[in-house]
Write a protein that holds these residues in place. Sequence first.
Motif, PDB file in Angstrom:
ATOM      1  N   THR A 181     -11.368  -9.727  -0.086  1.00 33.67           N
ATOM      2  CA  THR A 181      -9.923  -9.877  -0.243  1.00 33.67           C
ATOM      3  C   THR A 181      -9.206  -8.893   0.674  1.00 33.67           C
ATOM      4  O   THR A 181      -9.760  -7.868   1.019  1.00 33.67           O
ATOM      5  CB  THR A 181      -9.527  -9.588  -1.704  1.00 33.67           C
ATOM      6  N   PRO A 182      -7.951  -9.196   1.030  1.00 33.48           N
ATOM      7  CA  PRO A 182      -7.248 -10.436   0.746  1.00 33.48           C
ATOM      8  C   PRO A 182      -7.618 -11.535   1.749  1.00 33.48           C
ATOM      9  O   PRO A 182      -7.833 -11.272   2.908  1.00 33.48           O
ATOM     10  CB  PRO A 182      -5.771 -10.039   0.935  1.00 33.48           C
TER      11      PRO A 182
ATOM     12  N   LYS B 104       1.187  -7.533   4.723  1.00 35.63           N
ATOM     13  CA  LYS B 104       0.389  -7.990   5.856  1.00 35.63           C
ATOM     14  C   LYS B 104      -0.513  -9.164   5.479  1.00 35.63           C
ATOM     15  O   LYS B 104      -1.220  -9.706   6.326  1.00 35.63           O
ATOM     16  CB  LYS B 104      -0.418  -6.831   6.449  1.00 35.63           C
TER      17      LYS B 104
ATOM     18  N   HIS C 139      -0.276  -3.088   2.111  1.00 32.40           N
ATOM     19  CA  HIS C 139      -1.581  -3.391   1.523  1.00 32.40           C
ATOM     20  C   HIS C 139      -1.587  -3.255   0.004  1.00 32.40           C
ATOM     21  O   HIS C 139      -2.654  -3.130  -0.598  1.00 32.40           O
ATOM     22  CB  HIS C 139      -2.660  -2.486   2.148  1.00 32.40           C
TER      23      HIS C 139
ATOM     24  N   LYS D 153      -2.210   2.331  11.089  1.00 32.76           N
ATOM     25  CA  LYS D 153      -1.850   0.960  10.713  1.00 32.76           C
ATOM     26  C   LYS D 153      -0.564   0.534  11.382  1.00 32.76           C
ATOM     27  O   LYS D 153      -0.298  -0.652  11.507  1.00 32.76           O
ATOM     28  CB  LYS D 153      -1.719   0.826   9.201  1.00 32.76           C
ATOM     29  N   THR D 154       0.278   1.493  11.768  1.00 32.55           N
ATOM     30  CA  THR D 154       1.530   1.144  12.430  1.00 32.55           C
ATOM     31  C   THR D 154       1.275   0.459  13.765  1.00 32.55           C
ATOM     32  O   THR D 154       1.901  -0.552  14.072  1.00 32.55           O
ATOM     33  CB  THR D 154       2.386   2.409  12.659  1.00 32.55           C
TER      34      THR D 154
ATOM     35  N   LYS E 254      -2.132   0.006  15.378  1.00 39.01           N
ATOM     36  CA  LYS E 254      -3.385  -0.743  15.464  1.00 39.01           C
ATOM     37  C   LYS E 254      -3.946  -0.779  16.886  1.00 39.01           C
ATOM     38  O   LYS E 254      -4.619  -1.752  17.254  1.00 39.01           O
ATOM     39  CB  LYS E 254      -3.175  -2.181  14.953  1.00 39.01           C
TER      40      LYS E 254
ATOM     41  N   ALA F 201      -5.721   2.096   6.916  1.00 41.41           N
ATOM     42  CA  ALA F 201      -5.499   1.511   5.594  1.00 41.41           C
ATOM     43  C   ALA F 201      -6.703   0.737   5.086  1.00 41.41           C
ATOM     44  O   ALA F 201      -6.837   0.540   3.880  1.00 41.41           O
ATOM     45  CB  ALA F 201      -4.285   0.587   5.635  1.00 41.41           C
ATOM     46  N   THR F 202      -7.546   0.283   5.998  1.00 39.18           N
ATOM     47  CA  THR F 202      -8.641  -0.611   5.614  1.00 39.18           C
ATOM     48  C   THR F 202      -9.931  -0.225   6.344  1.00 39.18           C
ATOM     49  O   THR F 202      -9.895   0.445   7.389  1.00 39.18           O
ATOM     50  CB  THR F 202      -8.318  -2.082   5.968  1.00 39.18           C
TER      51      THR F 202
ATOM     52  N   GLU G 112      -9.759  -1.633   9.879  1.00 37.98           N
ATOM     53  CA  GLU G 112      -9.086  -0.776  10.865  1.00 37.98           C
ATOM     54  C   GLU G 112      -9.988   0.380  11.279  1.00 37.98           C
ATOM     55  O   GLU G 112     -10.056   0.742  12.461  1.00 37.98           O
ATOM     56  CB  GLU G 112      -7.772  -0.242  10.280  1.00 37.98           C
TER      57      GLU G 112
ATOM     58  N   TYR H 206      -6.450   4.844   1.079  1.00 37.58           N
ATOM     59  CA  TYR H 206      -6.289   3.692   0.198  1.00 37.58           C
ATOM     60  C   TYR H 206      -7.302   3.813  -0.932  1.00 37.58           C
ATOM     61  O   TYR H 206      -8.434   4.251  -0.702  1.00 37.58           O
ATOM     62  CB  TYR H 206      -6.552   2.405   0.993  1.00 37.58           C
ATOM     63  N   PRO H 207      -6.945   3.394  -2.132  1.00 41.26           N
ATOM     64  CA  PRO H 207      -7.904   3.436  -3.245  1.00 41.26           C
ATOM     65  C   PRO H 207      -8.883   2.272  -3.151  1.00 41.26           C
ATOM     66  O   PRO H 207      -8.735   1.255  -3.819  1.00 41.26           O
ATOM     67  CB  PRO H 207      -6.999   3.322  -4.474  1.00 41.26           C
TER      68      PRO H 207
ATOM     69  N   ASN I   4      -7.147  -6.879   7.558  1.00 47.25           N
ATOM     70  CA  ASN I   4      -6.639  -6.582   6.212  1.00 47.25           C
ATOM     71  C   ASN I   4      -7.719  -6.142   5.237  1.00 47.25           C
ATOM     72  O   ASN I   4      -7.412  -5.793   4.088  1.00 47.25           O
ATOM     73  CB  ASN I   4      -5.933  -7.808   5.633  1.00 47.25           C
ATOM     74  N   ASN I   5      -8.973  -6.182   5.649  1.00 44.08           N
ATOM     75  CA  ASN I   5     -10.021  -5.718   4.748  1.00 44.08           C
ATOM     76  C   ASN I   5     -11.210  -5.201   5.543  1.00 44.08           C
ATOM     77  O   ASN I   5     -11.159  -5.195   6.754  1.00 44.08           O
ATOM     78  CB  ASN I   5     -10.465  -6.831   3.778  1.00 44.08           C
TER      79      ASN I   5
END
Lengths: 342, 342
Positions: A4-5, A261, A291, B37-38, B40, B59-60, B63, B79-80, B341-342
């Motif tokens: 995900t996502p 995003k 996110h 993330k801004t 990339k 964030a991921t 990334e 990020y958690p 995104n992941n």
Amino acid sequence: MGQTPYLRLDVAVMEANLAAAAAACARVGAALRPHAKTHKCPQIADLQLAAGALGLTVATIGEAEVFAAAGATDLFIGYPLWVDEDSRVRLATLQNAGVRLRVGCDSIEAATRLIGLDLEVLIELDSGHHRSGISVERTGELAVELGELGVDVAGAFTFPGHSYSPDAGADAAAQEAATLAQARDELRAVGIEPRVLSGGSTPSLNHSGTVADELRPGVYVFGDAQQVELGTIGFDQVALTVMSTVVSHAGGRVICDAGSKALGADRAPWATGYGRVLDVPDARIVALSEHHATIEWPGPLPRLGTTVAVMPNHACNAVNLNEYYQLSSGGRWPVAARGRNN
Amino acid sequence: MGQTPYLRLDVAVMEANLAAAAAACARVGAALRPHAKTHKCPQIADLQLAAGALGLTVATIGEAEVFAAAGATDLFIGYPLWVDEDSRVRLATLQNAGVRLRVGCDSIEAATRLIGLDLEVLIELDSGHHRSGISVERTGELAVELGELGVDVAGAFTFPGHSYSPDAGADAAAQEAATLAQARDELRAVGIEPRVLSGGSTPSLNHSGTVADELRPGVYVFGDAQQVELGTIGFDQVALTVMSTVVSHAGGRVICDAGSKALGADRAPWATGYGRVLDVPDARIVALSEHHATIEWPGPLPRLGTTVAVMPNHACNAVNLNEYYQLSSGGRWPVAARGRNN
């Protein structure tokens, strides 16, 4: 099913949506020319055409190129193109490949840049959305000016986008019909018999009258949270979701990993949040970061790690953030025209 | 320079922004770990590191993979993370490639999924943004639980995202500092000397106190309409614009071809519109469709075909819609981590 996502498409729900739109158009004797900017996917376009669509609408030359490369032969670029030298070459290349191409126009200045391209042109009309498009009273005058340039005025089109407001679908459809009817009269008065009068939007679709020759809804194929909140459809007609994972509920609310995003940041003034949860109608997405979706959840919170299906507010923008659809039936389809903004 | 809409990056303005942020961090004795993330974009990350940044925030995992492949060796995934089997393999692969990797965590459940990965973990704290992150009073308790699992608690982090509101930067920075100071005390009380206390956001950056060891602003690199409207920066500090073309003014307003698929649909409640026009401060983007920006323009309308530089409201989402930056100095840089995104 992937991490995900990601975008999940319920193909059976989508196919029911295709059939419903075909029936809605048949009831009013209009052809369906769906807007492919919503899905950007040749496989879905093929299903639309198989379900009776006459051809496709696209927003950009780049989208036209993607669908033409996949076999589309009848495309309307429903946009007031401002054509530079590079665009001229691209449009000519599409025509030379055998694509029947119509484009939008709302000014003599833009029309001068179409001279020599031998395109069919539809004059864009403002039926109440107040975006691009001329006032219908000017249709005859602009048609004459375009004719003098040698531009082929095939008819007129409008997008009744003011249907995107609560309870506005019927009025928008009525204004669309009145505008197209007046445009027909205006064109006839200057000696032009329109070959097409084109309208359509998803919220106005079921209110359409018999004036338009063709209708161009886009979102209907998937449905989304906006359509649900507008009352156009029910939750069970939403085919597209962003699958997400509950990553935190440290603050007593659910935090999912589908942010702007993945969903897009769309939020109309009348929306109740940044999307909806497919299986939990009482949940509300009260905040959205890139996110993180912050969800106020009714009752006990789902455990961390739970998968949550989020309906984006606006399917078109959510799709454009992804590379592919994960199909409910297995497999993937590409978002082939992703990012083709010009 | 390419067909509109496209992203234009003024490299000189960006470099001035990098220097200003480095100076702001130096004034309070904090390291700068910009959020990538801004942008990339590895080329921009290299400039940030050359301007004194300690490492990068992402964030991921996706990334992190892109920046690690481009040579980054010190990454914090702020990020958690909810780590599944696939993610475990990806994280281990990054570590095996020599990347120093820190990740966020705000629950014992998420921490159990990190066991055996030998990562440095930062406990996420809510300093007032009310997204993910625990209440600071729980820091010691969670740290002990994580320690019992064998997880290495390296410190704590918070994102003072409530700085994104008019005149909120100073208060958010003060809450960030108070939260991090209390977290330090909580950790020491359970026998953990924090190696890092991490905070930072662009609107709060110039209000930062001396508690944080490192700050993680993202948007500062480009600036955007939100930062201008928050008063963080002036128009002359905005390095990123979406170049667009005036395609219609049939309705007496300017319609440009930069819509939500180029700018993003972000609009905070306090924003004056859907972006701003770089050279026309009194213009307002009053409506946004996917391929249309409707602009109320002061004075005579620019001619059709005019190029207009639009500042997106939120740079991060605008960048993610594009494949590359067109540089003011010529050439292109890729948005290499687009859509990761992941």
